[in-house]
Design an enzyme around this catalytic site. Structure first.
Site, short mmCIF file in Angstrom:
data_model
loop_
_atom_site.label_atom_id
_atom_site.label_comp_id
_atom_site.label_asym_id
_atom_site.label_seq_id
_atom_site.Cartn_x
_atom_site.Cartn_y
_atom_site.Cartn_z
N ASP A 1 1.78 8.22 14.91
CA ASP A 1 2.04 7.59 16.18
C ASP A 1 3.50 7.19 16.44
O ASP A 1 3.91 7.27 17.49
CB ASP A 1 1.45 6.18 16.05
CG ASP A 1 1.25 5.47 14.72
OD1 ASP A 1 2.06 5.78 13.71
OD2 ASP A 1 0.57 4.36 14.27
N ASP B 1 0.44 5.25 0.63
CA ASP B 1 -0.30 6.19 1.15
C ASP B 1 0.17 7.92 0.92
O ASP B 1 1.40 7.80 0.94
CB ASP B 1 -0.43 6.13 2.70
CG ASP B 1 -1.46 4.99 3.00
OD1 ASP B 1 -2.03 4.60 2.05
OD2 ASP B 1 -1.09 4.47 4.15
N ASP C 1 0.79 -1.24 -0.02
CA ASP C 1 0.01 0.11 -0.07
C ASP C 1 0.90 1.11 0.24
O ASP C 1 2.04 1.12 0.61
CB ASP C 1 -0.90 0.03 1.31
CG ASP C 1 -1.72 -1.13 1.09
OD1 ASP C 1 -2.37 -1.32 0.22
OD2 ASP C 1 -1.57 -1.91 2.48
#
Length: 465
Positions: free
Chosen positions: A142, A65, A63
């Site tokens: 995070d 992003d 993936d």
């Protein structure tokens, strides 16, 4: 462009092209299209998060992003193949066939009073759509390893929080105060465990210390979200490491409370041996690019809980057939309160459990009926798995392995037409969980009760695999 919501100014470390190993040929062409189109539209655009992290350590991200200063509506105006999703986190999805490039607007930790940032339950975020600068965005992520930004402007990596060094050192560090960050989103504790297991990173001591203490906060997370997180942990090639890390960090009793209780009270450790072997087999199948199913995975993870509940019911004198179905239902129902296991997985899981006692039978009619069962292969694989912790099923494994290789005529010659002495009834099972151990002396068997006329068998669970 969005307005800055805080005066935060960080001086980034700019890692030039010749100082990192990221090459455009390893990046999705569609992600590059999005980055270039944003730049042409006058916006900033960066490849961000796990893709940058994985590329830096030589991985192959699935993936890609993108982070940008364009609002979701502005992104949509640039791409006809774009749809906007989410309420808690407003995102743009740019769709290229089967690939989706997720585009997120820079977010800020500040609350601008608009109502687009809401917290509930001791700091847990329920809505986060206050936009900001790239510096704001980096601070609110995070882990430092996930706060790295790759740009096609000069093919450099921008590092605002020291993530580049942490990736090189293979350590997971939280950005900000660990306890506050876990309270914002308790699922971050699972992410820490999962990423450390997946990447072979260590968890920074400051990030690891609060996990066991704050683990109960996960009970407030959405069950559907915890199910998705479990699939990422256990069906991505690092299931065994993830399970061991859950145990080590005190998270297993929160995610799988009845399994954790059964493993503690199973003195021989045979049930834990079986679970570990199941996870090891899952990792190997993924490495071999073979299919895996959540139904089989959860059948293994919840088998200790099922065996414990079954033993309790059998000790109370419940009819064996009734005890099996009741134990399966109870374990499934209780687990669903924590993790939302869809029926398309929970029903086949139960069927795998309920077929186990039928492997003890040697009557001709029942043998052929079981061989023709649509869930036979999964149930037999589970029987083989049980052998890792319960050697007493070895004879059953040998018989059924040979039965699959023989012609119907050869098999029929081996089998009695009526129940032979020692054959257990369809409703009876020797539990893998007897007085906290495995392999103890079997309990007295009850005589099988005949069903009243007209009582049909329970419908088959799930669909054929």
């Amino acid at each position: 462009m969005t307005e800055t919501t805080s005066p935060l100014k960080l001086v980034p470390r700019i890692v030039p092209r010749d100082a990192h190993g990221i090459s455009r040929k390893d990046i999705s062409p569609n992600a590059l299209r999005v980055l270039y189109r944003l730049r042409e539209g006058g916006f900033q655009g960066y490849l961000v998060g796990g893709a940058v992290r994985d590329l830096l350590i030589g991985g192959h991200p699935k993936d890609f992003d993108v982070a940008t200063d364009a609002t979701p509506e502005q992104v949509k105006s640039l791409f006809r193949n774009c749809r906007l999703i989410g309420r808690r986190f407003r995102l743009a999805h740019v769709v290229y066939g089967r690939e989706i490039i997720e585009v997120a607007t820079f977010r800020s930790n500040a609350d601008d009073g608009s109502g687009d940032r809401e917290t509930v339950d001791e700091g847990r975020l329920s809505r986060d759509n206050v936009y900001g600068t790239i510096e704001d965005d980096a601070i609110r992520r995070d882990f430092t390893a996930n706060a790295l930004y790759y740009t096609v402007e000069d093919f450099s990596v921008r590092d605002y929080v020291g993530g580049f060094e942490d990736v090189q050192a293979r350590v997971l560090k939280l950005i900000g105060d660990p306890e506050a960050r876990y309270r914002e989103d308790p699922v971050r504790m699972l992410r820490a465990v999962r990423l450390a297991s997946k990447l072979d990173f260590s968890i920074d001591p400051a990030a690891a210390e609060p996990i066991a203490r704050l683990a109960p906060l996960l009970s407030g997370a959405a069950p559907a979200r915890l199910f998705d997180e479990c699939l990422k942990m256990f069906l991505a090639g690092h299931a065994e490491k993830s399970f061991l890390a859950l145990e080590k960090n005190g998270l297993l009793p929160v995610l799988f409370p009845e399994t954790a209780k059964a493993l503690i009270t199973n003195r021989s450790g045979a049930l834990r041996t079986m679970v570990i072997q199941a996870l090891r087999n899952t990792d190997q199948r993924i490495a071999d690019e073979k299919p895996v199913t959540p139904a089989f995975l959860f059948a293994a993870l919840l088998w200790p809980a099922y065996c414990r509940e079954l033993a309790v019911l059998q000790k109370a004198g419940t009819d064996p057939l009734v005890a099996q179905q009741r134990a399966a239902d109870r374990v499934t129902l209780h687990q669903a309160e924590r993790i939302a296991l869809p029926r398309r997985f929970s029903l086949p899981m139960q069927e795998i459990w309920l077929l186990q006692p039928r492997f003890t039978q040697r009557v001709r009619k029942r043998v052929f009926r079981l061989l023709a069962h649509p869930r036979f292969r999964a149930a037999f694989d589970f029987l083989e798995l049980r052998q890792s912790g319960s050697p007493e099923v070895a004879d059953d494994v040998v018989f059924w392995r040979e039965a699959q290789l023989q012609s119907p005529e050869q098999l029929a010659e081996r089998l009695p037409g009526k129940s032979a002495r020692g054959d257990r009834g369809e409703g009876e099972i020797e539990s893998d969980y007897v007085e906290g151990s495995v392999g103890d002396a079997p309990k007295k068997r009850r005589r099988r009760r005949r069903k009243p006329p007209g009582a049909g068998a329970a419908p088959a669970a799930g669909t054929p695999e």
